[in-house]
Design a protein around this motif. Structure first.
Motif, PDB file in Angstrom:
ATOM      1  N   ALA A  15       0.770  -1.233  -0.178  1.00 38.96           N
ATOM      2  CA  ALA A  15      -0.168  -0.106  -0.087  1.00 38.96           C
ATOM      3  C   ALA A  15       0.890   1.110   0.067  1.00 38.96           C
ATOM      4  N   GLY A  36      -0.229  -0.557   9.425  1.00 40.99           N
ATOM      5  CA  GLY A  36       0.553   0.435  10.099  1.00 40.99           C
ATOM      6  C   GLY A  36       1.522   1.239   9.532  1.00 40.99           C
ATOM      7  N   SER A  37       1.698   1.035   8.247  1.00 42.20           N
ATOM      8  CA  SER A  37       2.576   1.852   7.360  1.00 42.20           C
ATOM      9  C   SER A  37       2.054   1.987   5.749  1.00 42.20           C
ATOM     10  N   ARG A 102       9.307  -1.331  12.643  1.00 36.40           N
ATOM     11  CA  ARG A 102       8.547  -2.461  12.618  1.00 36.40           C
ATOM     12  C   ARG A 102       8.048  -2.824  11.131  1.00 36.40           C
ATOM     13  N   HIS A 103       8.518  -1.988  10.194  1.00 35.87           N
ATOM     14  CA  HIS A 103       8.177  -2.322   8.757  1.00 35.87           C
ATOM     15  C   HIS A 103       9.298  -2.195   8.112  1.00 35.87           C
ATOM     16  N   SER A 117       6.103  -6.735   8.185  1.00 32.84           N
ATOM     17  CA  SER A 117       6.182  -6.142   9.534  1.00 32.84           C
ATOM     18  C   SER A 117       6.586  -7.036  10.517  1.00 32.84           C
ATOM     19  N   GLY A 119       4.927  -8.078  12.790  1.00 31.21           N
ATOM     20  CA  GLY A 119       4.071  -9.101  13.195  1.00 31.21           C
ATOM     21  C   GLY A 119       3.906 -10.376  12.095  1.00 31.21           C
ATOM     22  N   ASP A 120       4.289 -10.247  11.004  1.00 30.98           N
ATOM     23  CA  ASP A 120       4.700 -11.109  10.114  1.00 30.98           C
ATOM     24  C   ASP A 120       5.610 -12.030  10.694  1.00 30.98           C
ATOM     25  N   ASN A 123       4.632 -14.151  13.729  1.00 25.12           N
ATOM     26  CA  ASN A 123       3.956 -15.329  13.088  1.00 25.12           C
ATOM     27  C   ASN A 123       4.802 -16.492  12.832  1.00 25.12           C
TER      28      ASN A 123
HETATM   29  N1  LIG Z   1      -1.269 -13.470  12.804  1.00 24.06           N
HETATM   30  C1  LIG Z   1      -0.838 -12.951  11.596  1.00 24.06           C
HETATM   31  O1  LIG Z   1      -0.941 -13.420  10.602  1.00 24.06           O
HETATM   32  C2  LIG Z   1      -0.445 -11.532  11.649  1.00 24.06           C
HETATM   33  C3  LIG Z   1       0.431 -11.088  10.763  1.00 24.06           C
HETATM   34  C4  LIG Z   1       0.807  -9.801  10.942  1.00 24.06           C
HETATM   35  C5  LIG Z   1       0.401  -8.865  11.815  1.00 24.06           C
HETATM   36  N2  LIG Z   1      -0.244  -9.416  12.936  1.00 24.06           N
HETATM   37  C6  LIG Z   1      -0.979  -8.713  14.030  1.00 24.06           C
HETATM   38  O2  LIG Z   1      -1.336  -7.219  13.471  1.00 24.06           O
HETATM   39  C7  LIG Z   1      -0.932  -6.500  14.459  1.00 24.06           C
HETATM   40  C8  LIG Z   1      -0.220  -5.357  14.034  1.00 24.06           C
HETATM   41  O3  LIG Z   1       0.827  -5.928  12.990  1.00 24.06           O
HETATM   42  P1  LIG Z   1       2.229  -5.149  12.982  1.00 24.06           P
HETATM   43  O4  LIG Z   1       2.865  -4.342  14.095  1.00 24.06           O
HETATM   44  O5  LIG Z   1       3.209  -6.364  12.603  1.00 24.06           O
HETATM   45  O6  LIG Z   1       1.983  -4.166  11.959  1.00 24.06           O
HETATM   46  P2  LIG Z   1       0.781  -3.859  10.666  1.00 24.06           P
HETATM   47  O7  LIG Z   1      -0.349  -3.585  11.384  1.00 24.06           O
HETATM   48  O8  LIG Z   1       1.187  -2.819   9.987  1.00 24.06           O
HETATM   49  O9  LIG Z   1       0.979  -5.108   9.811  1.00 24.06           O
HETATM   50  C9  LIG Z   1      -0.111  -5.861   9.636  1.00 24.06           C
HETATM   51  C10 LIG Z   1      -0.122  -6.523   8.220  1.00 24.06           C
HETATM   52  O10 LIG Z   1      -0.004  -5.544   7.223  1.00 24.06           O
HETATM   53  C11 LIG Z   1       0.854  -5.569   6.488  1.00 24.06           C
HETATM   54  N3  LIG Z   1       1.165  -4.327   6.000  1.00 24.06           N
HETATM   55  C12 LIG Z   1       1.560  -3.317   6.773  1.00 24.06           C
HETATM   56  N4  LIG Z   1       1.768  -2.119   5.930  1.00 24.06           N
HETATM   57  C13 LIG Z   1       1.707  -2.382   4.706  1.00 24.06           C
HETATM   58  C14 LIG Z   1       1.781  -2.039   3.357  1.00 24.06           C
HETATM   59  N5  LIG Z   1       2.194  -0.684   3.190  1.00 24.06           N
HETATM   60  N6  LIG Z   1       1.413  -2.541   2.324  1.00 24.06           N
HETATM   61  C15 LIG Z   1       1.123  -3.899   2.549  1.00 24.06           C
HETATM   62  N7  LIG Z   1       0.909  -4.490   3.499  1.00 24.06           N
HETATM   63  C16 LIG Z   1       1.209  -3.729   4.670  1.00 24.06           C
HETATM   64  C17 LIG Z   1       2.060  -6.322   7.308  1.00 24.06           C
HETATM   65  O11 LIG Z   1       2.912  -6.992   6.515  1.00 24.06           O
HETATM   66  C18 LIG Z   1       1.220  -7.292   8.201  1.00 24.06           C
HETATM   67  O12 LIG Z   1       1.009  -8.460   7.370  1.00 24.06           O
HETATM   68  C19 LIG Z   1      -0.410  -7.320  15.537  1.00 24.06           C
HETATM   69  O13 LIG Z   1      -1.288  -7.468  16.653  1.00 24.06           O
HETATM   70  C20 LIG Z   1       0.168  -8.650  14.998  1.00 24.06           C
HETATM   71  O14 LIG Z   1       0.359  -9.545  15.846  1.00 24.06           O
HETATM   72  C21 LIG Z   1      -0.765 -10.598  12.780  1.00 24.06           C
END
Ligand SMILES: NC(=O)c1ccc[n+]([C@@H]2O[C@H](COP(=O)([O-])OP(=O)(O)OC[C@H]3O[C@@H](n4cnc5c(N)ncnc54)[C@H](O)[C@@H]3O)[C@@H](O)[C@H]2O)c1
Length: 146
Positions: A15, A36-37, A102-103, A117, A119-120, A123
């Motif tokens: 994104a 988040g980014s 974080r990204h 991220s 989170g990825d 996981n």
């Molecule tokens: N269980 C899972 O599969 C999983 C994976 C990632 C994050 N999470 C959860 O989401 C919450 C927040 O995660 P975070 O702090 O890692 O950050 P985040 O909320 O930015 O990330 C969430 C997802 O969005 C994706 N993302 C972020 N920015 C993006 C962009 N610009 N374009 C495309 N994809 C994008 C990340 O790669 C990740 O898969 C946490 O609670 C985490 O545990 C869960």
């Protein structure tokens, strides 16, 4: 395991937002997409930086009055810390921890291949721990032939 293994599951879509857009535009996309980014592109479509929840929070703290008029390009982080698809996850974990980011945009031959991220990463590491745990439990309880 490598960065490209995460991207295989997660996909390579990233994104983005234009540097000339306002912070409010960025907030709207972040909330709608629940991420988040956003990677920031300049007028030529080149990557110019990244804007994250933290960049926006910092701006909020500095100057709440002008917040809604600020442009993404004025708030984004310009010094991008990146990784490549062939990087090991240990290496990525270190970069994220040492730089407190974080990204990580994933770049190969100057081309954007995706974003991962923290989170990825957590996981995947969680999955690896579960598998290891299962093997160890089976081993200890004598499930393997001697
Ligand atoms: N269980 C899972 O599969 C999983 C994976 C990632 C994050 N999470 C959860 O989401 C919450 C927040 O995660 P975070 O702090 O890692 O950050 P985040 O909320 O930015 O990330 C969430 C997802 O969005 C994706 N993302 C972020 N920015 C993006 C962009 N610009 N374009 C495309 N994809 C994008 C990340 O790669 C990740 O898969 C946490 O609670 C985490 O545990 C869960």
């Amino acid at each position: 395991m490598k960065v490209k293994d995460i991207l295989k599951d997660k996909g390579t879509e990233v994104a983005t937002i234009g540097a000339e857009k306002t912070i409010c535009d960025a907030v709207k996309i972040l909330v709608e997409k629940n991420i988040g980014s956003l990677l920031v592109k300049d007028e030529k479509g080149n990557i110019a930086g990244i804007i994250t929840e933290r960049d926006i929070l910092k701006q909020c703290n500095q100057c709440l009055e002008s917040f809604s008029e600020m442009k993404v390009g004025d708030v984004m982080t310009k010094n991008l810390i990146v990784a490549s698809p062939d990087d090991d996850l240990d290496y990525v974990e270190n970069i994220m921890t040492q730089n407190r980011v974080r990204h990580l945009p994933i770049i190969l031959n100057k081309k954007l291949e995706g974003i991962i991220s923290i989170g990825d990463l957590v996981n995947v590491l969680r999955g690896e721990c579960k598998v290891e745990n299962r093997y160890l439990k089976d081993y200890i309880s004598g499930k393997y032939p001697v």
